[in-house]
Motif scaffolding. Sequence first.
Motif, PDB file in Angstrom:
ATOM      1  N   ASP A   1       7.430  -7.906  -5.246  1.00 32.08           N
ATOM      2  CA  ASP A   1       6.119  -7.425  -4.791  1.00 32.08           C
ATOM      3  C   ASP A   1       5.149  -7.469  -5.966  1.00 32.08           C
ATOM      4  OD1 ASP A   1       3.924  -6.133  -3.773  1.00 32.08           O
ATOM      5  OD2 ASP A   1       5.061  -4.488  -2.863  1.00 32.08           O
ATOM      6  N   LEU A   2       4.310  -8.502  -6.005  1.00 36.06           N
ATOM      7  CA  LEU A   2       3.392  -8.686  -7.132  1.00 36.06           C
ATOM      8  C   LEU A   2       1.982  -8.192  -6.804  1.00 36.06           C
ATOM      9  CD1 LEU A   2       4.606 -12.169  -8.424  1.00 36.06           C
ATOM     10  CD2 LEU A   2       5.435  -9.885  -8.981  1.00 36.06           C
ATOM     11  N   ASP A   3       1.851  -7.339  -5.804  1.00 28.56           N
ATOM     12  CA  ASP A   3       0.552  -6.767  -5.453  1.00 28.56           C
ATOM     13  C   ASP A   3       0.014  -5.992  -6.666  1.00 28.56           C
ATOM     14  OD1 ASP A   3      -1.530  -5.115  -4.346  1.00 28.56           O
ATOM     15  OD2 ASP A   3      -0.613  -5.352  -2.373  1.00 28.56           O
ATOM     16  N   PRO A   4      -1.226  -6.323  -7.121  1.00 28.94           N
ATOM     17  CA  PRO A   4      -1.771  -5.655  -8.323  1.00 28.94           C
ATOM     18  C   PRO A   4      -1.949  -4.147  -8.172  1.00 28.94           C
ATOM     19  CG  PRO A   4      -3.419  -7.113  -7.314  1.00 28.94           C
ATOM     20  CD  PRO A   4      -2.129  -7.366  -6.605  1.00 28.94           C
TER      21      PRO A   4
ATOM     22  N   ALA B   1      -7.287  -3.712  -5.299  1.00 28.36           N
ATOM     23  CA  ALA B   1      -6.130  -3.179  -4.559  1.00 28.36           C
ATOM     24  C   ALA B   1      -5.758  -1.784  -5.055  1.00 28.36           C
ATOM     25  CB  ALA B   1      -4.941  -4.128  -4.702  1.00 28.36           C
ATOM     26  N   ALA B   2      -5.789  -1.588  -6.390  1.00 30.60           N
ATOM     27  CA  ALA B   2      -5.477  -0.258  -6.926  1.00 30.60           C
ATOM     28  C   ALA B   2      -6.624   0.708  -6.665  1.00 30.60           C
ATOM     29  CB  ALA B   2      -5.169  -0.349  -8.420  1.00 30.60           C
ATOM     30  N   GLN B   3      -7.860   0.212  -6.834  1.00 28.94           N
ATOM     31  CA  GLN B   3      -9.019   1.086  -6.640  1.00 28.94           C
ATOM     32  C   GLN B   3      -9.082   1.651  -5.217  1.00 28.94           C
ATOM     33  OE1 GLN B   3     -11.302   2.206  -8.992  1.00 28.94           O
ATOM     34  NE2 GLN B   3      -9.753   1.364 -10.366  1.00 28.94           N
TER      35      GLN B   3
ATOM     36  N   GLY C   1      -6.440   4.328  -7.754  1.00 28.29           N
ATOM     37  CA  GLY C   1      -5.748   3.934  -8.982  1.00 28.29           C
ATOM     38  C   GLY C   1      -4.338   3.458  -8.673  1.00 28.29           C
ATOM     39  N   VAL C   2      -3.642   3.047  -9.733  1.00 28.99           N
ATOM     40  CA  VAL C   2      -2.276   2.526  -9.570  1.00 28.99           C
ATOM     41  C   VAL C   2      -1.354   3.620  -9.020  1.00 28.99           C
ATOM     42  CG1 VAL C   2      -0.237   1.720 -10.847  1.00 28.99           C
ATOM     43  CG2 VAL C   2      -2.491   0.727 -11.327  1.00 28.99           C
ATOM     44  N   LEU C   3      -0.572   3.231  -8.046  1.00 29.70           N
ATOM     45  CA  LEU C   3       0.446   4.113  -7.467  1.00 29.70           C
ATOM     46  C   LEU C   3       1.824   3.535  -7.760  1.00 29.70           C
ATOM     47  CD1 LEU C   3      -0.869   4.571  -3.796  1.00 29.70           C
ATOM     48  CD2 LEU C   3      -0.862   6.329  -5.576  1.00 29.70           C
ATOM     49  N   ALA C   4       2.848   4.356  -7.705  1.00 31.26           N
ATOM     50  CA  ALA C   4       4.223   3.848  -7.728  1.00 31.26           C
ATOM     51  C   ALA C   4       4.595   3.413  -6.309  1.00 31.26           C
ATOM     52  CB  ALA C   4       5.168   4.939  -8.208  1.00 31.26           C
ATOM     53  N   PRO C   5       5.362   2.325  -6.162  1.00 29.69           N
ATOM     54  CA  PRO C   5       5.791   1.908  -4.818  1.00 29.69           C
ATOM     55  C   PRO C   5       6.573   3.028  -4.108  1.00 29.69           C
ATOM     56  CG  PRO C   5       6.347   0.220  -6.452  1.00 29.69           C
ATOM     57  CD  PRO C   5       5.876   1.431  -7.204  1.00 29.69           C
ATOM     58  N   PRO C   6       6.602   2.997  -2.766  1.00 27.89           N
ATOM     59  CA  PRO C   6       7.175   4.108  -1.996  1.00 27.89           C
ATOM     60  C   PRO C   6       8.621   4.479  -2.356  1.00 27.89           C
ATOM     61  CG  PRO C   6       6.100   2.523  -0.532  1.00 27.89           C
ATOM     62  CD  PRO C   6       6.021   1.947  -1.906  1.00 27.89           C
ATOM     63  N   THR C   7       9.412   3.484  -2.778  1.00 29.26           N
ATOM     64  CA  THR C   7      10.820   3.816  -3.074  1.00 29.26           C
ATOM     65  C   THR C   7      11.068   3.947  -4.581  1.00 29.26           C
ATOM     66  OG1 THR C   7      11.482   1.480  -3.046  1.00 29.26           O
ATOM     67  CG2 THR C   7      11.643   2.691  -0.961  1.00 29.26           C
ATOM     68  N   PHE C   8       9.988   3.990  -5.374  1.00 30.23           N
ATOM     69  CA  PHE C   8      10.146   4.052  -6.837  1.00 30.23           C
ATOM     70  C   PHE C   8      10.969   5.252  -7.299  1.00 30.23           C
ATOM     71  CE2 PHE C   8       8.702   5.563 -11.011  1.00 30.23           C
ATOM     72  CZ  PHE C   8       9.067   4.468 -11.782  1.00 30.23           C
TER      73      PHE C   8
END
Lengths: 143, 158
Positions: free
Chosen positions: B21-24, B33-35, B39-46
Amino acid sequence: MRLEQLTEGDSHSQVVVHDLTRTQLVMYAGASGDFNPLHTDEVYATQVAGYDKVIAHGQLTMGLTAKVVTGWVDEADLSAFGVRFKNQVWPGDTLTVSATVTSVTKGPHGPEAELAFSTTNQDGVEVVSGYARLREAWAVEDR
Amino acid sequence: MSFSFPVEAGAVLMFARALGDLDPRWYDEESPAAQAHGGVLAPPTFVASAAHFDPDWPYRPRPGTPWHGSGRGPGFPPPASGSGTSLHAEQHYEYHRPIRPGDVLTVDREPGKRWEKQSARAGTLRFEEEITRFTNQRGELVVTAIRVRVVTERPVEG
């Protein structure tokens, strides 16, 4: 697609991994910290655990399955996500997730949607079934 | 039990890469995408990667301790499962607050329900629930995770 555009019965499917490689299992082991040799050590998996090959981490299949949400609905985040692991995932598998909107409601933060999904392999065998609940995207003040 | 789990930007990026998953949104703070998610989130299963910081996590080799994977020999069964296999049956997450790089989570884990079932293929199946709560540096509950494991009496093919 935006969250408020979803209606009950809408569906979407997406290939989330094509020809799963053992290298990806190694990447997932390193990233997740799950170094169980069942997932990355074919000698152990076949000779000690009695499997035909290494098996994919269930959590990897779950993480791959989650990509159907980010690939479909913009500006929404998950408020719940759950799966049942039904069958093993093996190197070489191609996984497709089919998601369907089961309900759309008005929540405290705006629209919410419930999804049901099924992840199947190239033979049509279900490897994961599950659900997700979507809410409006987290905002900058949600630090 | 309780331990600390720092959420590092590089670890989040590597986790997303491992999912292909290379989604920025997972690594580029300035990206649209982050904005769109504040801001940057951790993926759901992180949160699965809390295993790296779990002092009791059994699936990590440790110096000086025999590891059950192959080396010169093929390895040996882990003590807990005997001749069967310990498998992940279900996983559930409830998300209460976002997780972002820089957060420091406190992980509290407790056993949940336990039950048994009989299976023609795999013998006696022992199910065990484990409940994990992730709280951030502001004391906010961010994720509740429920893992259901099953230990089979005999190996099972998928």
